[in-house]
Design a protein around this motif. Structure first.
Motif, PDB file in Angstrom:
ATOM      1  N   ALA A 227      33.518  -2.841  17.948  1.00  0.00           N
ATOM      2  CA  ALA A 227      34.358  -3.633  17.054  1.00  0.00           C
ATOM      3  C   ALA A 227      33.579  -4.104  15.834  1.00  0.00           C
ATOM      4  O   ALA A 227      34.076  -4.061  14.701  1.00  0.00           O
ATOM      5  N   GLU A 228      32.357  -4.545  16.055  1.00  0.00           N
ATOM      6  CA  GLU A 228      31.550  -5.041  14.932  1.00  0.00           C
ATOM      7  C   GLU A 228      31.252  -3.929  13.926  1.00  0.00           C
ATOM      8  O   GLU A 228      31.293  -4.134  12.712  1.00  0.00           O
ATOM      9  N   LEU A 229      30.950  -2.741  14.427  1.00  0.00           N
ATOM     10  CA  LEU A 229      30.701  -1.601  13.540  1.00  0.00           C
ATOM     11  C   LEU A 229      31.929  -1.313  12.681  1.00  0.00           C
ATOM     12  O   LEU A 229      31.827  -1.094  11.469  1.00  0.00           O
ATOM     13  N   ALA A 230      33.098  -1.312  13.322  1.00  0.00           N
ATOM     14  CA  ALA A 230      34.330  -0.997  12.595  1.00  0.00           C
ATOM     15  C   ALA A 230      34.652  -2.064  11.556  1.00  0.00           C
ATOM     16  O   ALA A 230      35.035  -1.752  10.424  1.00  0.00           O
ATOM     17  N   LEU A 231      34.510  -3.340  11.941  1.00  0.00           N
ATOM     18  CA  LEU A 231      34.820  -4.427  11.011  1.00  0.00           C
ATOM     19  C   LEU A 231      33.864  -4.452   9.822  1.00  0.00           C
ATOM     20  O   LEU A 231      34.212  -4.947   8.754  1.00  0.00           O
TER      21      LEU A 231
END
Length: 286
Positions: A227-231
């Motif tokens: 999720a952090e990578l995508a955000l």
């Protein structure tokens, strides 16, 4: 994606629309059912933290409480968000293995990932129960797409199909919770699956206890990473549909010994075989 773009919907809204259309139920009823699922998830985590649980095979029990004690002591390595997600995910597996009530999300063996991640996020960032219930529809959409186009069964695709799918569901739901676009959500799901691609299913003694519990912990932490990578706008270069197809192809290439038969991997180690004999010897005596 086409539906989301054409109608300006989030993935959660698109999934709710599907439920309303195909189940022909009122929106209030659909929301009520999902809220009930969220309550079961929360109760499972609470049970693991507040009770001494013993699994059917005796291989797990008390891990969530020990991890929580370590976090509260201030000596944990991970930050509070990841530490909570890991502890809560493992706790749900304790409840499952002791015949308690859980939500298969998408399976019993991977049931800890989604509640572990979402409960930790809720506690750390103050999201409401209504917000958590809403993004469960997002998680459901991802799980539905994986089950429709590949598999979520360890017997068919290995643990990548169980914990991998659960991690993808949690990553996508978390991304939407923090305002990510549908494309970001599916990117997060792709990250989670690709990072667990090839994970075998090798339950010791054929029980959903070890190493399943620790893999839920890994799936929970991996979901937060995805999720952090995508955000952050870091793209997964392979589209979600192709990632799911790759997972299915890899699963079909895994030998039967590595697909939930307990004939390979950790289950086939000398200690794994010894534990199996001990467990079933006790069962025969009982």
């Amino acid at each position: 994606m086409a539906l989301c773009e054409a109608q300006g919907l989030t993935i959660a809204q698109a999934m709710q629309l599907r439920e309303l259309t195909h189940l022909e139920q009122a929106e209030a009823e659909v929301q009520k059912r999902m809220a009930h699922a969220w309550e079961i998830m929360k109760n499972a985590v609470a049970e693991a933290l507040n009770k001494e649980l013993t699994s059917m095979g005796g291989l797990i029990g008390g891990e969530a409480r020990r991890l929580t004690a370590l976090r509260l002591s201030g000596k944990n390595i991970c930050g509070p968000l990841v530490s909570k997600a890991v502890a809560y995910a493992m706790g749900v597996l304790e409840v499952n293995a002791s015949m308690g009530l859980i939500v298969a999300a998408p399976t019993a063996g991977s049931a800890g990932v989604l509640p572990g991640v979402l409960m930790a996020v809720q506690e750390e960032y103050g999201f409401s129960d209504e917000a958590m219930t809403r993004v469960l529809f997002n998680a459901g959409a991802v799980g539905y797409l994986i089950s429709r186009n590949a598999t979520v069964a360890g017997a068919e695709g290995g643990c990548q199909a169980e914990v991998g799918a659960a991690s993808a569901m949690a990553a996508s739901a978390t991304t939407e919770l923090f305002g990510g676009t549908p494309q970001m959500c599916l990117g997060a799901a792709s990250n989670a699956i690709s990072n667990l691609l090839g994970l075998v299913c090798d339950p010791v003694a054929g029980l959903v206890e070890a190493p399943c519990q620790k893999r839920n912990a890994a799936g929970a932490s991996g979901a937060l990473v995805g999720a952090e990578l995508a955000l952050a706008g870091i793209e997964n270069h392979i589209p979600f549909d192709e990632v799911v197809a790759a997972m299915l192809a890899v699963g079909r290439r895994l030998p039967p010994e590595l697909r939930e038969t307990a004939l390979g991997g950790m289950a086939a180690t000398p200690t794994g075989c010894s534990l199996c004999q001990q467990i079933y010897a006790k069962g025969a005596q009982g």
